[in-house]
Design a protein around this motif. Sequence first.
Motif, PDB file in Angstrom:
ATOM      1  N   ASP A  45       1.065  -1.113  -0.143  1.00 51.66           N
ATOM      2  CA  ASP A  45      -0.018   0.114   0.708  1.00 51.66           C
ATOM      3  C   ASP A  45       0.924   1.207  -0.093  1.00 51.66           C
ATOM      4  N   PRO A  83      -1.969   2.692   7.589  1.00 50.59           N
ATOM      5  CA  PRO A  83      -2.488   4.092   7.190  1.00 50.59           C
ATOM      6  C   PRO A  83      -3.249   4.243   8.291  1.00 50.59           C
ATOM      7  N   GLN A 138      -3.159   8.557   8.799  1.00 52.90           N
ATOM      8  CA  GLN A 138      -4.002   9.660   9.056  1.00 52.90           C
ATOM      9  C   GLN A 138      -3.394  10.129  10.134  1.00 52.90           C
ATOM     10  N   ALA A 185      -0.583   5.200   0.563  1.00 54.58           N
ATOM     11  CA  ALA A 185      -1.183   5.653  -0.174  1.00 54.58           C
ATOM     12  C   ALA A 185      -2.727   5.841   0.758  1.00 54.58           C
ATOM     13  N   LYS A 186      -2.739   4.630   1.070  1.00 60.65           N
ATOM     14  CA  LYS A 186      -4.046   4.622   1.719  1.00 60.65           C
ATOM     15  C   LYS A 186      -4.233   5.741   3.155  1.00 60.65           C
ATOM     16  N   PHE A 190      -2.917   8.272   2.797  1.00 61.59           N
ATOM     17  CA  PHE A 190      -3.727  10.236   1.752  1.00 61.59           C
ATOM     18  C   PHE A 190      -4.911  10.263   2.204  1.00 61.59           C
ATOM     19  N   GLU A 191      -5.818   8.519   1.728  1.00 64.34           N
ATOM     20  CA  GLU A 191      -6.869   8.964   0.847  1.00 64.34           C
ATOM     21  C   GLU A 191      -8.051   8.802   2.731  1.00 64.34           C
ATOM     22  N   MET A 192      -7.495   8.170   3.617  1.00 65.17           N
ATOM     23  CA  MET A 192      -8.029   8.557   4.648  1.00 65.17           C
ATOM     24  C   MET A 192      -8.219   9.589   4.990  1.00 65.17           C
ATOM     25  N   GLN A 248      -8.030  16.196   3.602  1.00 66.36           N
ATOM     26  CA  GLN A 248      -8.164  16.256   2.202  1.00 66.36           C
ATOM     27  C   GLN A 248      -7.965  17.994   2.963  1.00 66.36           C
ATOM     28  N   SER A 266      -0.498  17.675  -1.840  1.00 62.59           N
ATOM     29  CA  SER A 266      -2.051  17.485  -2.365  1.00 62.59           C
ATOM     30  C   SER A 266      -1.579  16.515  -3.531  1.00 62.59           C
TER      31      SER A 266
END
Lengths: 353, 261, 286, 372
Positions: free
Chosen positions: A106, A285, A289, A302-303, A305-307, A310, A319
């Motif tokens: 990931d 992750p 976060q 990378a995960k 970043f999604e969690m 933003q 970003s």
Amino acid sequence: MRLQGIAAFALATAISTGCASAGGADLSVFDWSGYEDPGFFASYMAKYGNEAPSYSYFGSQEEAFTKLMSGFTADLAHPCSDAVRKWVAADLIKPLDESKLTNWADMLPEIREVDGIVLDGKLYMLPFEWGNTGLIYRTDKIAADAVSLQLLADPAYAGKIAIPDAASSAYALASLATGNGADYTNLSDEQFKEASDFLRAIHPNMRFYWSDAGQLDQAMTSGEIEMGWAWNQSELNLIWNEVPAAMMRDVDKGIATWVCGYVHLKSSTTPDEQVYDLLNALTDPVSGQYIIDNWGYPHSNAKAFEMADQANIEAYGFSDPKSFFEGSLFFDAVTPELEAKMLAEFERIKAGF
Amino acid sequence: MKRPSLLVIYAFAYLIFLYLPVMFLPLFSFNSGTIVAFPIKGWTLDWYRKLGEQDTLIQALWNSLGVGAVTALLATAMGLFAARAFVRYRFRGQAAAEGLVMLPLVIPGIIVASSMLVLFLFLGLQPSLVTVTLGHTFLALPFAVSILKSAFDDFDASLEEASYDLGCGVFETFRRVTLPVVAPGIVASILVTFTVSFDEFVLAFFLSGNQPTLPVYIWSQIRFPAKLPNVLALGSILLFASAMLLVLAKYFQRRSTTRDV
Amino acid sequence: MFKPRSEAARGYALSSPATAYVGFLVAAPLVILITYSFWTQTYVTLDKTPTLGNYRAALSDPLVHHLMLRSIWIAGAVTLATVVLAYPIAYFIAMKARRKTIWLLLITIPFWSSYLLRVFAWKLILGFNGVMNSALLGLGLIDEPLDFLLYNEFAVVLTLAHAWAPFAILPIYVSLQKIDPSLLEAATDLGNSPLQRFLRVTLPLTVPGIIAASLIIFVPTVGDYVTPALVGGSDGKMIANLIQVQFGAANNWPLGATLSLLAMMSVGFVAIVFVIAGRGLGGRIR
Amino acid sequence: MTEKNIIELKGVEKRYGSFLAASGIDLDLRQGEFFSLLGPSGCGKTTVLRMIAGFQEPTQGAILIDGQDMAGVPANNRPTNMVFQSYAIFPHLNVANNVAYGLRGRVPKAEIDARVTEALEMVELGGLHQRGANELSGGQRQRVALARALIMRPKVLLLDEPLSALDKKLREQMQFEMRNLQQSLGITFVMVTHDQYEAMTMSDRIGVMFDGRLEQVDTPATLYARPCNRAVASFIGEMNILPATVLEETGGMLSIEAAGFGRMRIERNVNATDRARDIIVGIRPEQLEIKADKPADYPATLKGKISNVAFYGENIHYHVAVENIDKPIAVSVPNYFHTVDFNRGDAVWLGLQVASVIDLGKERKSSQREKT
């Protein structure tokens, strides 16, 4: 009587040092201070009786290296990618087993391929966090479109600039300013001379060569300096303190990227399983976060970043990680000969030679 | 009489010089910003409120207090014997011995630190508060010896003889005469050696394991300034507490002159 | 048990814990330093063939000369400033102050805060919009902030003159305390004005205290690398910074050891010259 | 005073490297006497006192206190107590605690208090219990030191120059007080002093020391009248020394030819042990009569000229230069009614009673220190 009490206390403390209790604290980590934040390794603590690893601290990679070379022992340490080659050469660390790293798949793809963490086909450092080193400037004094690395040499800014008291970082800046950023790890003699000349050119403008980030933040806040080559952590700190300052994030104008992570020391005595449990907890992750939201540092997963929030990612300026990895100068180990040259020359430049 | 009054003015000006920097520590411990610089962002008591949560910081403080106390006792004890020997007896090699004891002041800290780490590891001593204490004792010894030497300089040897003469043995004499008479020197030595240890960084950095002393912790905090105001808050409390401690010590010292021994 | 041993034996017995402790811990670093100084290191490989190369390289390098001289010059300035500033206050406490202990305590208390924090505080005072500049601006004495207050040799000297204050005051205070008041009366009686009396009696008698204070300050200052790094600015670097780099970033312990030994020898030499000169001067005042 | 010996020194010697601080000391001190060791500074008297106290061990010989050999017995276990020259008053303790120092922990508290009060009364410091050590005058310090030693009820009290730090008036007062104290307590006092008057006024017996040797031990009167040699004679009071030649010795008498005075018969001094043909004789200045005209009723007379006059108040000292005698002869005349009054340069006659001429035996040339 009072003195006897103190002595007894101190003795007790001293003895308790010798016999650490079994559990999570058996694992020792040699780290920058602040990284003992339990938010970074919640899952590790859950597994090991709610006990955090024991941390000991260093203030710079060089200090850490000297101390390890003198015989200091720990299980894990936290250098950055540019130091790995030297640490391997000095026989301090052992390769990591990718199959035991549960979050490996990931990770940001660019991060997995960062130069310098893999040597002779073996992975030596598990990337944890990354960030930029760039030009931070007072937005109330210098316009965003006017700012550039070359401005550092402008006599108008005499006594108004600062760069780190570290040869590698200084030469990264100078390579970028002289258009040789791509060859940073392997500068030709001519390129090296250009970089050195640039550093000599900006020396008269230098207020100080900063040795700790707090020093830079302090001077930037008070208006003592208006531009400085510094870490993204300083930018964050200035933002949090409502100082009108920003980092020049234009890849074309010159910015550098660093990646730091954990290495498995040869002197490690704790079972591998426990070591890897911490490594996996750090790259989880959830940890990612936490570090993004609470610390403002980009994480390697990378995960995460999604969690993460933003808005924070936008505000802190990472970003678009891809553009940094492609366009910025990447801190990697320079060749030993070049490193020695940089160190020697930088000492002369600082002394005004 | 013009000269004395000038001197008094100078004395107070000098005190201001001494206290000026220290006064800013409490000021910035109430600053809501994390950067120690003007302008002050806003006022807050948060750093004091959150002090209790800073486990590592509090632990570092305890470590430093413990190391400082043991260092002060060890250095003062060894210094006491050495100073007595240097002042009271004449022996071959005395000048060399006195010079040797002063050497730790001369060798650059980084060298002492790195080679001591090599040495301790060679002896099988892992870095810990014990090794930090051993290192600090080494560093504090010259201060203890020089302070206690001047204490013994003023010590009339016949006081001890009088005690023997009145029936007391070596240990009783030491406890009832030597110790109380050089007590101001001992207190000064303990204060100074404690201060030396409490504020020492380089040796502590190299010789500490996973238990940092306060300066080691502060050093790393300066690089990551988010917690620096906590350190300032702690520093302010320490400053206040030490001032109180000294006042108390003074009070007890005054009382002790009339007590039974 | 009182007695039967000889005086010398008791002297050895009492001083041996301290001398043995220091001796052991001094000998080890020195042996390590001297050994390393004859080796060479490239990157992480240590070449143990004995060579004088490090000494040759260090002695022929103008950078080393420059930093060594600057270190000695800065340490000298710090020593001078500290002692000159501290002498009157020591004199005041020893000769004039009524509550001596209170004064001595007042002088010690500021040093119970961390040195690193005090340096931070100095930057607040001397900084660009720091206390000093704000005050001067507010009083209308200057139009623009002065930038020569911080990040130069002046700042190093000032910061260290503050940091070393108690180490200068205490030895001088002790030597002043020991002066027999009748000596001062004798000087007055023999026709000296207060100033003459000070120059001809008080000052010469406190030379030992001044020498002790100066050595305690001078020697460690030459080896200081933290203060120059924090407030010295771009031209405040000293020899210890170079040594630090060799032991740290450059990872060249042999060269670092060589530089350390050279620095120690220079310091020793300067200190000995200073002590001899000081004694000579003290003895020459009539 | 009894005839029992409380202290016996047998062939005591103290050597520091090649330096002999004391040698061949044989001395018996009697129970209840006031004994003084008298001599110039550096003569070894303090060394002897400190060996008795136990601060120094003799390199040879034995010291017995009350019949017990003190070899290896440390100072704190000896039945002696000392008053130090500096008094050694503990600066951190008040008067009562200073005096009680040696009793603390060995005697019940109530008894200590009683004995402290008694001791302070004895030295006339009653009521000063709480006074701080630094608030005492010189005389008070001396009294505290005395009380602190006496409270231990020592068999022997040792005093090291106990009065040297006091001014003349106080010193004379303390001389009487200490003498009275000693007599009322009946304890043996051993005092070291360099002051002959102090020794003479206070002591039952005096031991005179020179260069580490005990030259003579006698009562003050005997020491004055029959000193054993020139050194002792000159140290105790003033003495005119004249060379003389022994012509004949019969019974206890010597026929001599003395410089200037000519032939006379004098008593043989049993204390003077070194005999020879050439001897020296001593004449006390106050034993000489000085007249403007030749005195008729003196067996020996001499003519001279006044070379110096010193007025002392209770008496007058003249120095009279005499032909063929190197040093002027000192004469001391009581100042009765200004009956005698000479000036410098006056021609005078000296008259001498033969009975007051002291035989001092053979002149000793060199110091005795090298003797081993």
